[in-house]
Design a protein around this motif. Structure first.
Motif, PDB file in Angstrom:
ATOM      1  N   ASN A 146       0.834  -1.192   0.000  1.00  0.00           N
ATOM      2  CA  ASN A 146       0.000   0.000   0.000  1.00  0.00           C
ATOM      3  C   ASN A 146       0.876   1.253   0.000  1.00  0.00           C
ATOM      4  OD1 ASN A 146      -2.383  -1.588   0.287  1.00  0.00           O
ATOM      5  ND2 ASN A 146      -1.981  -1.757   2.482  1.00  0.00           N
ATOM      6  N   THR A 147       0.426   2.301  -0.671  1.00  0.00           N
ATOM      7  CA  THR A 147       1.189   3.544  -0.694  1.00  0.00           C
ATOM      8  C   THR A 147       0.747   4.460   0.434  1.00  0.00           C
ATOM      9  OG1 THR A 147       1.587   3.457  -3.081  1.00  0.00           O
ATOM     10  CG2 THR A 147       1.801   5.594  -2.020  1.00  0.00           C
ATOM     11  N   SER A 148       1.660   4.693   1.362  1.00  0.00           N
ATOM     12  CA  SER A 148       1.487   5.727   2.375  1.00  0.00           C
ATOM     13  C   SER A 148       2.305   6.927   1.903  1.00  0.00           C
ATOM     14  CB  SER A 148       1.925   5.219   3.752  1.00  0.00           C
ATOM     15  OG  SER A 148       1.764   6.223   4.724  1.00  0.00           O
ATOM     16  N   SER A 149       3.105   7.502   2.774  1.00  0.00           N
ATOM     17  CA  SER A 149       3.835   8.730   2.434  1.00  0.00           C
ATOM     18  C   SER A 149       4.746   9.091   3.600  1.00  0.00           C
ATOM     19  CB  SER A 149       2.827   9.872   2.210  1.00  0.00           C
ATOM     20  OG  SER A 149       3.457  11.133   2.156  1.00  0.00           O
ATOM     21  N   GLY A 150       5.675  10.017   3.354  1.00  0.00           N
ATOM     22  CA  GLY A 150       6.382  10.596   4.485  1.00  0.00           C
ATOM     23  C   GLY A 150       5.402  11.237   5.448  1.00  0.00           C
ATOM     24  N   ALA A 161      -5.982  16.296   6.602  1.00  0.00           N
ATOM     25  CA  ALA A 161      -6.637  15.145   5.980  1.00  0.00           C
ATOM     26  C   ALA A 161      -5.623  14.208   5.336  1.00  0.00           C
ATOM     27  CB  ALA A 161      -7.654  15.617   4.935  1.00  0.00           C
ATOM     28  N   TYR A 162      -4.708  14.757   4.574  1.00  0.00           N
ATOM     29  CA  TYR A 162      -3.698  13.936   3.902  1.00  0.00           C
ATOM     30  C   TYR A 162      -2.823  13.219   4.930  1.00  0.00           C
ATOM     31  CZ  TYR A 162      -0.247  12.655   0.335  1.00  0.00           C
ATOM     32  OH  TYR A 162       0.588  11.953  -0.520  1.00  0.00           O
ATOM     33  N   THR A 163      -2.414  13.950   5.964  1.00  0.00           N
ATOM     34  CA  THR A 163      -1.578  13.357   7.004  1.00  0.00           C
ATOM     35  C   THR A 163      -2.324  12.249   7.741  1.00  0.00           C
ATOM     36  OG1 THR A 163      -0.428  15.463   7.281  1.00  0.00           O
ATOM     37  CG2 THR A 163      -0.221  13.874   9.066  1.00  0.00           C
ATOM     38  N   ALA A 164      -3.564  12.501   8.087  1.00  0.00           N
ATOM     39  CA  ALA A 164      -4.351  11.488   8.789  1.00  0.00           C
ATOM     40  C   ALA A 164      -4.564  10.256   7.919  1.00  0.00           C
ATOM     41  CB  ALA A 164      -5.699  12.077   9.214  1.00  0.00           C
ATOM     42  N   ALA A 165      -4.882  10.480   6.652  1.00  0.00           N
ATOM     43  CA  ALA A 165      -5.127   9.349   5.748  1.00  0.00           C
ATOM     44  C   ALA A 165      -3.875   8.508   5.578  1.00  0.00           C
ATOM     45  CB  ALA A 165      -5.619   9.860   4.394  1.00  0.00           C
ATOM     46  N   LYS A 166      -2.733   9.162   5.403  1.00  0.00           N
ATOM     47  CA  LYS A 166      -1.499   8.410   5.170  1.00  0.00           C
ATOM     48  C   LYS A 166      -1.009   7.716   6.434  1.00  0.00           C
ATOM     49  CE  LYS A 166      -1.074   9.113   0.756  1.00  0.00           C
ATOM     50  NZ  LYS A 166      -1.191   7.984  -0.200  1.00  0.00           N
ATOM     51  N   HIS A 167      -1.225   8.332   7.609  1.00  0.00           N
ATOM     52  CA  HIS A 167      -0.986   7.601   8.856  1.00  0.00           C
ATOM     53  C   HIS A 167      -1.921   6.394   8.934  1.00  0.00           C
ATOM     54  CE1 HIS A 167       1.509  10.866  10.416  1.00  0.00           C
ATOM     55  NE2 HIS A 167       1.661  10.205  11.544  1.00  0.00           N
ATOM     56  N   GLY A 168      -3.166   6.605   8.532  1.00  0.00           N
ATOM     57  CA  GLY A 168      -4.144   5.526   8.566  1.00  0.00           C
ATOM     58  C   GLY A 168      -3.764   4.364   7.676  1.00  0.00           C
ATOM     59  N   VAL A 169      -3.167   4.644   6.523  1.00  0.00           N
ATOM     60  CA  VAL A 169      -2.733   3.567   5.627  1.00  0.00           C
ATOM     61  C   VAL A 169      -1.722   2.661   6.328  1.00  0.00           C
ATOM     62  CG1 VAL A 169      -1.428   3.040   3.525  1.00  0.00           C
ATOM     63  CG2 VAL A 169      -3.245   4.758   3.473  1.00  0.00           C
ATOM     64  N   ILE A 170      -0.823   3.256   7.099  1.00  0.00           N
ATOM     65  CA  ILE A 170       0.164   2.440   7.812  1.00  0.00           C
ATOM     66  C   ILE A 170      -0.515   1.582   8.870  1.00  0.00           C
ATOM     67  CG2 ILE A 170       2.145   2.508   9.375  1.00  0.00           C
ATOM     68  CD1 ILE A 170       3.167   4.921   7.815  1.00  0.00           C
ATOM     69  N   ASN A 188       2.530  -4.957   3.254  1.00  0.00           N
ATOM     70  CA  ASN A 188       3.493  -3.937   3.641  1.00  0.00           C
ATOM     71  C   ASN A 188       3.105  -2.608   2.996  1.00  0.00           C
ATOM     72  OD1 ASN A 188       5.739  -5.457   5.158  1.00  0.00           O
ATOM     73  ND2 ASN A 188       5.488  -6.707   3.314  1.00  0.00           N
ATOM     74  N   ALA A 189       3.850  -1.573   3.318  1.00  0.00           N
ATOM     75  CA  ALA A 189       3.584  -0.251   2.752  1.00  0.00           C
ATOM     76  C   ALA A 189       4.890   0.409   2.329  1.00  0.00           C
ATOM     77  CB  ALA A 189       2.863   0.634   3.769  1.00  0.00           C
ATOM     78  N   VAL A 190       4.778   1.337   1.388  1.00  0.00           N
ATOM     79  CA  VAL A 190       5.892   2.215   1.056  1.00  0.00           C
ATOM     80  C   VAL A 190       5.502   3.643   1.412  1.00  0.00           C
ATOM     81  CG1 VAL A 190       6.969   0.789  -0.731  1.00  0.00           C
ATOM     82  CG2 VAL A 190       5.095   2.341  -1.366  1.00  0.00           C
ATOM     83  N   CYS A 191       6.498   4.415   1.833  1.00  0.00           N
ATOM     84  CA  CYS A 191       6.281   5.804   2.235  1.00  0.00           C
ATOM     85  C   CYS A 191       7.191   6.699   1.402  1.00  0.00           C
ATOM     86  CB  CYS A 191       6.596   5.982   3.716  1.00  0.00           C
ATOM     87  SG  CYS A 191       5.618   4.944   4.816  1.00  0.00           S
ATOM     88  N   PRO A 192       6.742   7.089   0.205  1.00  0.00           N
ATOM     89  CA  PRO A 192       7.584   7.925  -0.645  1.00  0.00           C
ATOM     90  C   PRO A 192       7.716   9.341  -0.096  1.00  0.00           C
ATOM     91  CG  PRO A 192       5.850   6.811  -1.912  1.00  0.00           C
ATOM     92  CD  PRO A 192       5.498   6.692  -0.460  1.00  0.00           C
TER      93      PRO A 192
END
Length: 258
Positions: A146-150, A161-170, A188-192
């Protein structure tokens, strides 16, 4: 480009969302180079077709499916077409995502914008996994990335919203990883970090000043390449990562190093 010595991609099937450009396209091409058949899924039909043509130029097989990951029926239909075309599903890269329209502090953030971001970037990942996992189980196992993010590991000012969503993906990745590890599905996830993609062009306004500001935040002194994320996804799906479960791999040029 990584070569797969174990041969675990040949004849297998990879489903990639957000594959019309950027990281998704690079990863779809990487799966194809490793020998997998690829399902190119995105809301952009033109971009989908272009990615498929690029894969076919490699002499590999791919199909394009229009898929809005916020819509349950779209996700189910795309995966049904996957089985119809290739008869199986082994790997999934749940990468589709969107960026905020503009920054705003939490108390001033529009509810509609919150829903738009979270619906795509978090709920979309959930919906994809919900309907991918039963298909992967039928093959005796496989891998999901799954794609998360820094923004999934640090806070971003003006981007709740973006920060919460990407934390949520992890968090979602870790939960699913524990749910299915014993059934031979690795999640697993990647955090580009800042990657040179069409999304980044929109984020920077496409200006040299905007790009310079972004690059200044990267200790490595440049943006990342989509292919560098693709390499990580391929490895996470490979036999070489057989003991990697529920990991959020940060690939950001040192941006979030504390």
């Amino acid at each position: 480009m990584m070569t797969n010595e174990n041969g675990n991609y040949t004849g297998k099937v990879a489903f990639v969302t957000g594959a019309a450009n950027g990281i998704g396209r690079a990863t779809a091409l990487a799966f194809a180079r490793e020998g997998a058949n690829v399902v190119v899924a995105d809301i952009s039909e033109q971009g989908n077709q272009e990615t498929v043509r690029m894969i076919e130029k490699l002499g590999k097989k791919a199909i394009a499916v229009r898929c809005d990951v916020t819509q349950t029926e779209d996700v189910k239909a795309a995966l049904a077409k996957t089985i119809e075309a290739f008869g199986r599903l082994d790997f999934a890269f749940n990468n589709a995502g969107i960026e905020p329209k503009k920054p705003a502090p939490t108390a001033e953030y529009e509810e509609e914008e919150w829903n738009r971001i979270v619906d795509t970037n978090l709920r979309g990942v959930f919906l994809c996994m919900k309907y991918e996992i039963p298909l992967i189980l039928k093959q005796g196992g496989g891998a999901i990335v799954n794609t998360s993010s820094g923004a999934g590991i640090i806070g971003i000012k003006g981007s709740p919203a973006y920060t919460a969503a990407k934390h949520g993906v992890i968090g979602l990745t870790k939960s699913a990883a524990l749910d299915y590890a014993a059934q031979n599905i690795r999640v697993n996830a990647v955090c580009p970090g800042y990657i040179n993609t069409p999304m980044m062009d929109r984020f920077t306004g496409g200006t040299s000043e905007g790009r310079a500001k972004v690059i200044a935040e990267e200790p490595i002194g440049r943006m990342g390449k989509s292919e560098e994320i693709a390499e990580a996804v391929i490895w996470l799906c490979s036999d070489g990562a057989a003991f990697v479960i529920g990991h959020a791999m940060v690939i950001d040029g040192g941006q979030t190093v504390q």
